[in-house]
Write a protein that holds these residues in place. Structure first.
Motif, PDB file in Angstrom:
ATOM      1  N   ASP A 139       0.822  -1.215   0.000  1.00 46.96           N
ATOM      2  CA  ASP A 139       0.000   0.000   0.000  1.00 46.96           C
ATOM      3  C   ASP A 139       0.854   1.263   0.000  1.00 46.96           C
ATOM      4  O   ASP A 139       0.462   2.279  -0.570  1.00 46.96           O
ATOM      5  CB  ASP A 139      -0.919   0.006   1.217  1.00 46.96           C
ATOM      6  CG  ASP A 139      -2.083  -0.969   1.082  1.00 46.96           C
ATOM      7  OD1 ASP A 139      -2.357  -1.409  -0.055  1.00 46.96           O
ATOM      8  OD2 ASP A 139      -2.715  -1.292   2.108  1.00 46.96           O
ATOM      9  N   ARG A 142       1.611   2.841  -3.358  1.00 47.90           N
ATOM     10  CA  ARG A 142       0.522   3.408  -4.152  1.00 47.90           C
ATOM     11  C   ARG A 142       0.459   4.916  -3.905  1.00 47.90           C
ATOM     12  O   ARG A 142       0.273   5.374  -2.783  1.00 47.90           O
ATOM     13  CB  ARG A 142      -0.809   2.760  -3.806  1.00 47.90           C
ATOM     14  CG  ARG A 142      -0.856   1.267  -4.129  1.00 47.90           C
ATOM     15  CD  ARG A 142      -2.218   0.674  -3.797  1.00 47.90           C
ATOM     16  NE  ARG A 142      -3.268   1.271  -4.599  1.00 47.90           N
ATOM     17  CZ  ARG A 142      -3.615   0.845  -5.808  1.00 47.90           C
ATOM     18  NH1 ARG A 142      -2.982  -0.184  -6.359  1.00 47.90           N
ATOM     19  NH2 ARG A 142      -4.574   1.425  -6.481  1.00 47.90           N
ATOM     20  N   VAL A 143       0.596   5.686  -4.974  1.00 47.67           N
ATOM     21  CA  VAL A 143       0.547   7.143  -4.908  1.00 47.67           C
ATOM     22  C   VAL A 143      -0.575   7.616  -5.827  1.00 47.67           C
ATOM     23  O   VAL A 143      -0.559   7.346  -7.035  1.00 47.67           O
ATOM     24  CB  VAL A 143       1.892   7.774  -5.342  1.00 47.67           C
ATOM     25  CG1 VAL A 143       1.785   9.297  -5.309  1.00 47.67           C
ATOM     26  CG2 VAL A 143       3.023   7.289  -4.451  1.00 47.67           C
ATOM     27  N   ASP A 144      -1.563   8.290  -5.230  1.00 45.43           N
ATOM     28  CA  ASP A 144      -2.727   8.751  -5.987  1.00 45.43           C
ATOM     29  C   ASP A 144      -3.388   7.609  -6.747  1.00 45.43           C
ATOM     30  O   ASP A 144      -3.810   7.765  -7.906  1.00 45.43           O
ATOM     31  CB  ASP A 144      -2.335   9.875  -6.966  1.00 45.43           C
ATOM     32  CG  ASP A 144      -1.833  11.115  -6.250  1.00 45.43           C
ATOM     33  OD1 ASP A 144      -2.311  11.377  -5.133  1.00 45.43           O
ATOM     34  OD2 ASP A 144      -0.976  11.819  -6.803  1.00 45.43           O
ATOM     35  N   GLY A 145      -3.453   6.461  -6.094  1.00 46.99           N
ATOM     36  CA  GLY A 145      -4.142   5.322  -6.684  1.00 46.99           C
ATOM     37  C   GLY A 145      -3.314   4.521  -7.675  1.00 46.99           C
ATOM     38  O   GLY A 145      -3.800   3.525  -8.210  1.00 46.99           O
ATOM     39  N   LYS A 146      -2.068   4.917  -7.914  1.00 46.03           N
ATOM     40  CA  LYS A 146      -1.224   4.207  -8.876  1.00 46.03           C
ATOM     41  C   LYS A 146      -0.002   3.631  -8.175  1.00 46.03           C
ATOM     42  O   LYS A 146       0.538   4.221  -7.241  1.00 46.03           O
ATOM     43  CB  LYS A 146      -0.779   5.143 -10.011  1.00 46.03           C
ATOM     44  CG  LYS A 146      -1.926   5.628 -10.879  1.00 46.03           C
ATOM     45  CD  LYS A 146      -1.409   6.502 -12.012  1.00 46.03           C
ATOM     46  CE  LYS A 146      -2.549   6.964 -12.908  1.00 46.03           C
ATOM     47  NZ  LYS A 146      -2.051   7.812 -14.035  1.00 46.03           N
ATOM     48  N   ASP A 148       3.673   3.034  -7.601  1.00 46.47           N
ATOM     49  CA  ASP A 148       4.772   3.934  -7.935  1.00 46.47           C
ATOM     50  C   ASP A 148       6.073   3.508  -7.248  1.00 46.47           C
ATOM     51  O   ASP A 148       6.555   4.183  -6.339  1.00 46.47           O
ATOM     52  CB  ASP A 148       4.398   5.362  -7.529  1.00 46.47           C
ATOM     53  CG  ASP A 148       5.434   6.381  -7.982  1.00 46.47           C
ATOM     54  OD1 ASP A 148       6.039   6.171  -9.059  1.00 46.47           O
ATOM     55  OD2 ASP A 148       5.650   7.373  -7.262  1.00 46.47           O
TER      56      ASP A 148
END
Length: 314
Positions: A139, A142-146, A148
């Motif tokens: 988790d 995940r950055v802004d839902g993507k 990364d």
């Protein structure tokens, strides 16, 4: 009359290429295919138990030499050797935030083979960082839902290359997460992903087969009670805590139909938004979703027919 002792051969064939890694005061020449590297026994021995032991062995009289330095022929890719030696001589090399994937390949292959433990561990840590063994670490990427990751220089298809390398090197702890991420790109499993340099990153047949067979298992499992989307079909929530029972039930049924019809792998998706739920039902959905994600994460190795998370096969 006795013959004079055989002289050491000098490997100065015209087809031999001298690498830019060539120290005039070097004490040994490593040769990979037709490329030679003049380096120092002391530095190799400091970082590698293999070369430490090799240095102590007596050199045979017929040992090839260049300028008095013994030539050690390695059956390895010269590019891999160059990457490792550059890191060996540059103390700042490992401080880079992201390393190119070919460097990771070299560190794993040569690090394991010649017992350069620091380099092997560095590559292993970066692979594991981008394909972690805990849901919390997953988790965090995940950055802004993507997704990364930042430890390996990204390019199109790098995930497929990482997956192939991890299986080749039997780094099993990386595989559950990597396989799951590959499933999210299911449409490219058989066609591969163009890297942007004219080549295509492709999965081997065994990986394609494992992803394809496991995808159906994951699609079914994510809707089972106790798993990520199980709350859609098994709503274990006291209606007395719901402010709008009829409306919330209708919204839940609509969401169930939408997710079932889409048939997308959403086993680790952090949230599944359904508008119109009351605050109590929304909280129940979030709690059930998170608990289901954790249970799904723990089930990934079995669904991919792998060892439990965290195991690294040496």
């Amino acid at each position: 009359m006795t013959s004079p002792p055989a002289k050491r051969q000098r490997t100065e064939d015209a087809s031999i290429t001298r690498s830019s890694i060539w120290y005039k005061d070097g004490s040994v020449v490593l040769q990979a295919h037709n490329t030679q590297f003049r380096v120092h026994w002391g530095l190799l021995s400091q970082h590698s138990t293999f070369f430490r032991d090799l240095e102590d062995l007596p050199q045979p009289p017929e040992q090839p030499a260049v300028d008095g330095c013994p030539v050690i022929e390695l059956p390895d890719d010269e590019v891999d050797v160059e990457h490792l030696l550059k890191a060996l001589y540059d103390p700042m090399f490992l401080l880079q935030k992201a390393l190119p994937f070919p460097v990771i390949v070299a560190f794993l292959r040569l690090g394991r083979k010649y017992e350069f433990r620091d380099f092997f561990n560095t590559a292993l840590e970066r692979l594991t960082s981008e394909n972690p063994t805990t849901l919390k670490a997953y988790d965090a990427l995940r950055v802004d839902g993507k997704y990364d990751p930042t430890c390996i220089v990204p390019y199109p298809g790098v995930l497929y290359d990482i997956l192939t390398l991890a299986r080749e090197q039997k780094i099993l702890s990386v595989l559950p997460c990597a396989y799951y991420r590959a499933l999210t790109k299911h449409s490219r499993l058989f066609d591969g992903i163009p890297r942007g340099d004219g080549t295509v990153a492709s999965l081997d047949f065994v990986d394609q087969r494992r992803c394809t067979l496991s995808r159906e298992t994951i699609l079914k499992k994510q809707f089972m009670p106790g798993y990520t989307l199980g709350w859609l079909q098994n709503w274990e929530f006291d209606e007395d805590d719901c402010a709008k029972p009829s409306k919330c039930a209708s919204k839940r049924v609509q969401g169930q139909e939408r997710y079932l019809l889409a048939l997308n792998v959403r086993a680790l998706a952090p949230d599944h938004h359904i508008s119109g739920l009351c605050s109590g039902c929304k909280r129940h959905r979030e709690e059930s979703n998170q608990a289901g994600r954790q249970k799904m994460w723990e089930a990934l190795p079995a669904m991919f027919n792998l060892l439990p998370m965290g195991r690294v096969e040496e």
